[in-house]
Design an enzyme around this catalytic site. Structure first.
Site, PDB file in Angstrom:
ATOM      1  N   THR A  17       0.665  -1.505   0.416  1.00 49.02           N
ATOM      2  CA  THR A  17      -0.314  -0.280  -0.016  1.00 49.02           C
ATOM      3  C   THR A  17       1.118   1.476  -0.095  1.00 49.02           C
ATOM      4  O   THR A  17       0.361   2.398   0.141  1.00 49.02           O
ATOM      5  CB  THR A  17      -0.839  -0.049   0.869  1.00 49.02           C
ATOM      6  OG1 THR A  17       0.015   0.191   2.390  1.00 49.02           O
ATOM      7  CG2 THR A  17      -2.169  -1.311   1.503  1.00 49.02           C
ATOM      8  N   ARG A  45       0.527  -4.211   6.207  1.00 48.06           N
ATOM      9  CA  ARG A  45       0.347  -3.976   8.242  1.00 48.06           C
ATOM     10  C   ARG A  45      -1.734  -3.713   8.780  1.00 48.06           C
ATOM     11  O   ARG A  45      -1.591  -4.287   9.204  1.00 48.06           O
ATOM     12  CB  ARG A  45       0.919  -3.663   9.284  1.00 48.06           C
ATOM     13  CG  ARG A  45       2.277  -3.835   9.141  1.00 48.06           C
ATOM     14  CD  ARG A  45       3.493  -2.973   9.594  1.00 48.06           C
ATOM     15  NE  ARG A  45       3.654  -1.975   9.552  1.00 48.06           N
ATOM     16  CZ  ARG A  45       4.569  -0.724   8.636  1.00 48.06           C
ATOM     17  NH1 ARG A  45       5.340  -1.334   8.722  1.00 48.06           N
ATOM     18  NH2 ARG A  45       4.195   0.577   8.695  1.00 48.06           N
ATOM     19  N   ARG A  46      -2.148  -3.335   8.156  1.00 54.13           N
ATOM     20  CA  ARG A  46      -3.286  -2.346   7.922  1.00 54.13           C
ATOM     21  C   ARG A  46      -4.340  -3.463   6.671  1.00 54.13           C
ATOM     22  O   ARG A  46      -3.597  -3.799   5.327  1.00 54.13           O
ATOM     23  CB  ARG A  46      -2.996  -1.332   8.183  1.00 54.13           C
ATOM     24  CG  ARG A  46      -2.426  -1.211   9.714  1.00 54.13           C
ATOM     25  CD  ARG A  46      -2.363   0.590   9.573  1.00 54.13           C
ATOM     26  NE  ARG A  46      -1.729   0.915   8.713  1.00 54.13           N
ATOM     27  CZ  ARG A  46      -1.503   2.586   8.227  1.00 54.13           C
ATOM     28  NH1 ARG A  46      -2.925   2.845   9.139  1.00 54.13           N
ATOM     29  NH2 ARG A  46      -1.159   3.270   8.009  1.00 54.13           N
ATOM     30  N   ASP A  64       1.971  -8.570   9.863  1.00 52.14           N
ATOM     31  CA  ASP A  64       3.331  -7.514  10.877  1.00 52.14           C
ATOM     32  C   ASP A  64       4.379  -8.323  10.544  1.00 52.14           C
ATOM     33  O   ASP A  64       4.186  -9.768  11.661  1.00 52.14           O
ATOM     34  CB  ASP A  64       2.749  -7.392  12.067  1.00 52.14           C
ATOM     35  CG  ASP A  64       3.904  -7.137  12.733  1.00 52.14           C
ATOM     36  OD1 ASP A  64       4.635  -6.422  12.495  1.00 52.14           O
ATOM     37  OD2 ASP A  64       3.736  -6.551  14.620  1.00 52.14           O
ATOM     38  N   LYS A 132      19.971   7.475   1.076  1.00 49.72           N
ATOM     39  CA  LYS A 132      20.978   7.253   2.222  1.00 49.72           C
ATOM     40  C   LYS A 132      22.436   5.996   1.920  1.00 49.72           C
ATOM     41  O   LYS A 132      23.305   6.132   2.525  1.00 49.72           O
ATOM     42  CB  LYS A 132      20.075   6.986   2.721  1.00 49.72           C
ATOM     43  CG  LYS A 132      19.005   7.799   4.020  1.00 49.72           C
ATOM     44  CD  LYS A 132      18.292   6.962   5.114  1.00 49.72           C
ATOM     45  CE  LYS A 132      18.788   6.490   6.171  1.00 49.72           C
ATOM     46  NZ  LYS A 132      17.915   5.933   6.709  1.00 49.72           N
ATOM     47  N   TYR A 167      20.487   0.183   5.148  1.00 49.65           N
ATOM     48  CA  TYR A 167      19.942  -0.578   3.369  1.00 49.65           C
ATOM     49  C   TYR A 167      21.379  -1.584   3.401  1.00 49.65           C
ATOM     50  O   TYR A 167      20.841  -2.933   1.860  1.00 49.65           O
ATOM     51  CB  TYR A 167      20.316   0.582   2.241  1.00 49.65           C
ATOM     52  CG  TYR A 167      19.184   1.457   2.464  1.00 49.65           C
ATOM     53  CD1 TYR A 167      18.266   1.371   2.651  1.00 49.65           C
ATOM     54  CD2 TYR A 167      19.372   2.498   1.838  1.00 49.65           C
ATOM     55  CE1 TYR A 167      16.564   2.183   2.641  1.00 49.65           C
ATOM     56  CE2 TYR A 167      18.514   3.713   1.302  1.00 49.65           C
ATOM     57  CZ  TYR A 167      17.392   3.413   2.091  1.00 49.65           C
ATOM     58  OH  TYR A 167      16.507   4.798   2.065  1.00 49.65           O
TER      59      TYR A 167
END
Length: 379
Positions: A17, A45-46, A64, A132, A167
């Protein structure tokens, strides 16, 4: 290690999502998708939000991935089906050591289950990371004061910086622990559509513009740029989520790309002055030049505007969101006050055969339009 392409590939998008997950779901359903036709499963998760194109998923599971037992219970029955994992999940904490712990646990829990059975079909994992890789843990309150980023343009074979980075940890897990191929995709700032991504740049700026238009426009209060003079004037790149999805699918079915890392940007560069003009046009606010003598703290300005956003949501019949759940103005402001040209080299991707691209200045209004269609933003 046999790496024959499966005849009926089954994709599991972990983090379905988020911005990248939405784009992957749509791209894998495209009749011209490389390696297809694909069966597409999604993990979040939802529950799936109303704006998500759920009809494009063959199966959705709520999971989860930090819960090892739950992960085994839910994914073990699917281990004989899933051939490709698209890892676009993320847990974010200020501390990079905590990021390493959380994100490593999620990836390991999922892959242990999917590779742990005799009839496992999993052959490839695409891992989404970001710049990053070259800048270090810029959000860590302690480490960020010590790091010296690599010089841009960022190149994939730059050595790792001597600082903890989740990462690095995730790439190491894929390279050393499992007998399958992988590809790492280092995105720039992602442009896409979701209320579930930690850092949706366009949505953050849209909320700022819409709140400004409602409470400040009539008072001749300028729509101020929220970064510094350096980012206003210097080059940046971005990653359209559709290009990122295209590259991940390409790498997952292209032998030459296996076990490699690739930058993924739109292939052009822009300044934030150019972007700001586009935003002003899209949201109907007046463009003003950046004035470095005018101090402005967007996080402070927006901290009491939650009720204004709720009003916008209610009056326009939008998908219900809370401003504090879909924005992170402190992080946005910090990124836009970096003093580095945020530009990645795309030479390696092109040399390996990936030529996807997008026009960043056209991409931004396209994604705003999509979020309006999804009723995340008002018309």
């Amino acid at each position: 290690m046999e790496q024959a392409n499966p005849r009926h590939p089954v994709a599991l998008i972990v983090g379905v999502t988020g911005m990248a997950g939405v784009a992957l779901t749509e791209a894998l359903n495209n009749p011209t998708a490389l390696g297809g036709p694909w069966t597409v499963y999604g993990v979040s998760r939802r529950p799936i939000p109303a704006w998500f194109p759920s009809s494009l998923l063959d199966r959705h599971v709520i999971l989860d991935a930090l819960n090892k037992k739950q992960t085994r219970t839910i994914l073990a029955p699917l281990s004989s089906q899933i051939t490709h994992v698209f890892w676009v999940a993320l847990q974010v904490n200020e501390s990079e050591e905590v990021n390493i712990s959380l994100n490593s646990a999620m990836l390991t829990n999922v892959l242990d289950v999917l590779t742990g059975s005799a009839d496992s079909k999993l052959c490839h994992v695409t891992l989404q990371t970001g710049t990053k890789q070259y800048m270090g843990p810029i959000f860590d309150p302690i480490l960020s004061t010590q790091i010296i980023p690599h010089d841009p343009p960022f190149i994939e074979d730059y050595p790792r910086l001597p600082f903890p980075n989740f990462y690095y940890a995730l790439e190491d897990i894929l390279a050393s622990k499992y007998s399958l191929t992988y590809s790492a995709h280092r995105a720039s700032i992602i442009i896409g559509a979701s209320t579930r991504s930690y850092f949706n740049l366009v949505l953050n700026l849209a909320v700022y513009a819409l709140v400004y238009a409602l409470v400040c426009k009539r008072e001749n209060y300028p729509f101020r740029y929220i970064g510094n003079k350096y980012t206003w004037e210097h080059f940046w790149d971005m990653s359209d989520a559709r290009v990122l999805a295209e590259q991940q699918i390409w790498a997952s079915v292209t032998d030459k790309a296996k076990n490699g890392a690739f930058n993924c940007t739109n292939g052009d560069v822009v300044t934030w002055k150019m972007i700001w003009k586009v935003l002003c046009d899209v949201f109907g606010v007046e463009f003003v030049e950046f004035d470095e003598n005018e101090k402005f703290d967007v996080a402070e300005f927006m901290k009491d505007k939650g009720e204004v956003w709720e009003r916008i949501v209610e009056e326009n019949g939008l998908y219900e969101t809370k401003m504090e759940e879909i924005t992170c103005f402190g992080a946005l402001e910090m990124v836009l006050k970096l003093e580095i040209q945020h530009v990645c080299s795309m030479n390696k991707s092109r040399e390996f055969g990936f030529h996807g691209y997008a026009n960043t200045l056209k991409s931004i209004p396209e994604w705003v339009h999509k979020m309006r269609q999804m009723k995340i933003l008002p018309p």
